[in-house]
Design a protein around this motif. Structure first.
Motif, short mmCIF file in Angstrom:
data_model
loop_
_atom_site.label_atom_id
_atom_site.label_comp_id
_atom_site.label_asym_id
_atom_site.label_seq_id
_atom_site.Cartn_x
_atom_site.Cartn_y
_atom_site.Cartn_z
N PRO A 28 69.27 -5.41 43.00
CA PRO A 28 68.54 -6.34 43.87
C PRO A 28 67.04 -6.02 43.98
CG PRO A 28 70.60 -5.67 44.89
CD PRO A 28 70.43 -4.81 43.67
N ARG A 29 66.68 -4.74 43.78
CA ARG A 29 65.26 -4.36 43.85
C ARG A 29 64.57 -4.47 42.49
NH1 ARG A 29 63.71 -1.71 48.40
NH2 ARG A 29 65.37 -1.29 49.89
N ALA A 30 65.07 -5.31 41.64
CA ALA A 30 64.52 -5.43 40.28
C ALA A 30 63.05 -5.85 40.31
CB ALA A 30 65.33 -6.47 39.50
N VAL A 31 62.36 -5.46 39.24
CA VAL A 31 60.95 -5.85 39.06
C VAL A 31 60.91 -6.82 37.87
CG1 VAL A 31 58.62 -5.03 38.60
CG2 VAL A 31 60.21 -3.59 39.92
N ILE A 32 60.43 -8.02 38.15
CA ILE A 32 60.46 -9.09 37.15
C ILE A 32 59.04 -9.42 36.72
CG2 ILE A 32 61.12 -11.51 36.76
CD1 ILE A 32 63.30 -10.97 38.95
N GLY A 33 58.84 -9.62 35.44
CA GLY A 33 57.53 -10.01 34.91
C GLY A 33 57.49 -11.52 34.74
N LEU A 34 56.53 -12.15 35.40
CA LEU A 34 56.44 -13.61 35.39
C LEU A 34 55.32 -14.09 34.46
CD1 LEU A 34 56.82 -14.23 39.23
CD2 LEU A 34 58.58 -14.53 37.46
N ALA A 35 55.60 -15.15 33.71
CA ALA A 35 54.62 -15.71 32.78
C ALA A 35 54.19 -17.09 33.24
CB ALA A 35 55.24 -15.81 31.38
N THR A 36 53.00 -17.48 32.83
CA THR A 36 52.53 -18.85 33.10
C THR A 36 52.64 -19.66 31.80
OG1 THR A 36 50.39 -17.81 32.93
CG2 THR A 36 51.05 -18.53 35.10
N GLY A 37 51.97 -20.80 31.75
CA GLY A 37 52.13 -21.70 30.61
C GLY A 37 53.30 -22.64 30.89
N SER A 38 53.51 -23.58 30.01
CA SER A 38 54.56 -24.58 30.25
C SER A 38 55.95 -24.07 29.85
CB SER A 38 54.24 -25.86 29.49
OG SER A 38 53.90 -25.56 28.16
N SER A 39 56.02 -23.08 28.95
CA SER A 39 57.33 -22.66 28.44
C SER A 39 58.31 -22.18 29.52
CB SER A 39 57.16 -21.57 27.38
OG SER A 39 56.34 -22.03 26.34
N PRO A 40 57.88 -21.41 30.54
CA PRO A 40 58.86 -20.94 31.52
C PRO A 40 59.15 -21.93 32.65
CG PRO A 40 56.85 -19.56 31.52
CD PRO A 40 56.56 -20.80 30.78
N LEU A 41 58.54 -23.12 32.65
CA LEU A 41 58.69 -24.00 33.82
C LEU A 41 60.14 -24.42 34.05
CD1 LEU A 41 55.48 -26.24 33.55
CD2 LEU A 41 55.90 -24.24 35.02
N SER A 42 60.87 -24.69 32.98
CA SER A 42 62.27 -25.10 33.16
C SER A 42 63.11 -23.92 33.67
CB SER A 42 62.85 -25.65 31.85
OG SER A 42 62.56 -24.76 30.81
N LEU A 43 62.73 -22.71 33.27
CA LEU A 43 63.41 -21.51 33.81
C LEU A 43 63.16 -21.43 35.32
CD1 LEU A 43 64.64 -18.62 33.86
CD2 LEU A 43 62.40 -17.78 33.12
#
Ligand code: GLP
Length: 261
Positions: A28-43
């Protein structure tokens, strides 16, 4: 490197979302790397829906952004901090301050880059990093020619990237900042799992180069070939130039049920 040729964007997003859900359940304490651009929007749409349905929670998680423009006003809608806030952070239950990005307002930007790498390290490193890819093979804003072991730093964008990203600025290339702060390739490579999403024929050459070409600073995403746990999710158009496409499909069709992404 695992390459999965998915049927469409929704399937790519579903696989990436599932990987994040599995991670959050086990850690639950995971560290997530977030990206911008249009590719991750559906995710991000799928993650928001899973959160709404009560399937996942980010309450204890942290997140780090990949990159940021330099020179935009803090409230500019295309500033990456604002994009991430709008597209994912505000739609789920991250704690206040849990989502961090490079400090583009710092008086000393070079120092802020060093501090950003230190903050990622202090958080325990990134468990799962979402990535898109530029048509020239860049990941985050590591343009061709980037040192393969680079750390978070200031970069100048290629004219190609400025042109690609002008669509977010009403097509006005002059409005696109020319300088950025970006996690380096060495920084990104320290994430424990890399998940790259690519759709459309405009990405086909970059995908061919980074997956099957030589590892080269000219195609910065090719550094992922050295990563012990890298997943590349493409649609048929983005995967159209892959020489081993039939093998990737065969491997996916015969994937053991116990093996996740
Ligand atoms: C920008 C971002 C990258 C992203 C790339 C591709 O340059 N800095 O992180 O991968 O755009 O964007 P898109 O997904 O919109 O094609």
């Amino acid at each position: 490197m695992e390459v999965i040729i998915c049927e469409n964007t929704q399937q790519i997003a579903a696989k990436a979302a599932e990987a994040i859900a599995v991670l959050l359940k086990s850690k639950p304490r995971a560290v997530i790397g977030l990206a911008t651009g249009s590719s991750p929007l559906s995710l991000y749409d799928q993650l928001a829906a899973m959160y709404q349905a009560g399937d996942i929670s980010f309450a204890q998680a942290k997140a780090f952004m990949l990159d940021e423009y330099i020179g935009l006003p803090p409230d500019h809608p295309e500033g990456y901090r604002n994009v991430i806030e709008r597209e994912i952070a505000s739609r789920v239950d991250f704690a206040p301050g849990a989502v961090q990005g490079p400090d583009f307002q710092a008086p000393d930007l070079a120092k802020a880059c060093v501090e950003y790498d230190a903050a990622i390290k202090a958080a325990g490193g990134i468990d799962l990093q979402i990535l898109g890819i530029g048509s020239d093979g860049h990941i985050a804003f590591n343009e061709p020619g980037s040192s393969l072991s680079s750390r978070t730093r200031i970069k100048t964008l290629l004219p190609q990237t400025v042109a690609d990203n002008a669509r977010f600025f009403d097509g006005d290339e002059a409005a696109v900042p020319k300088h950025v702060m970006t996690q380096g390739l060495g920084t990104i490579m320290e994430a424990r799992h890399l998940v790259l999403m690519a759709m459309g024929s405009g990405k086909a050459e970059a995908i061919r180069q980074i997956v099957e070409g030589p590892v080269s600073a000219m195609w910065p995403g090719s550094i992922m070939q050295f990563h012990p746990h890298a997943t590349v999710l493409v649609d048929p158009a983005a995967g159209a130039k892959l020489a081993l496409a039939d093998y990737y499909r065969f491997a996916d069709a015969h994937k053991p049920s116990w093996e996740s992404l």
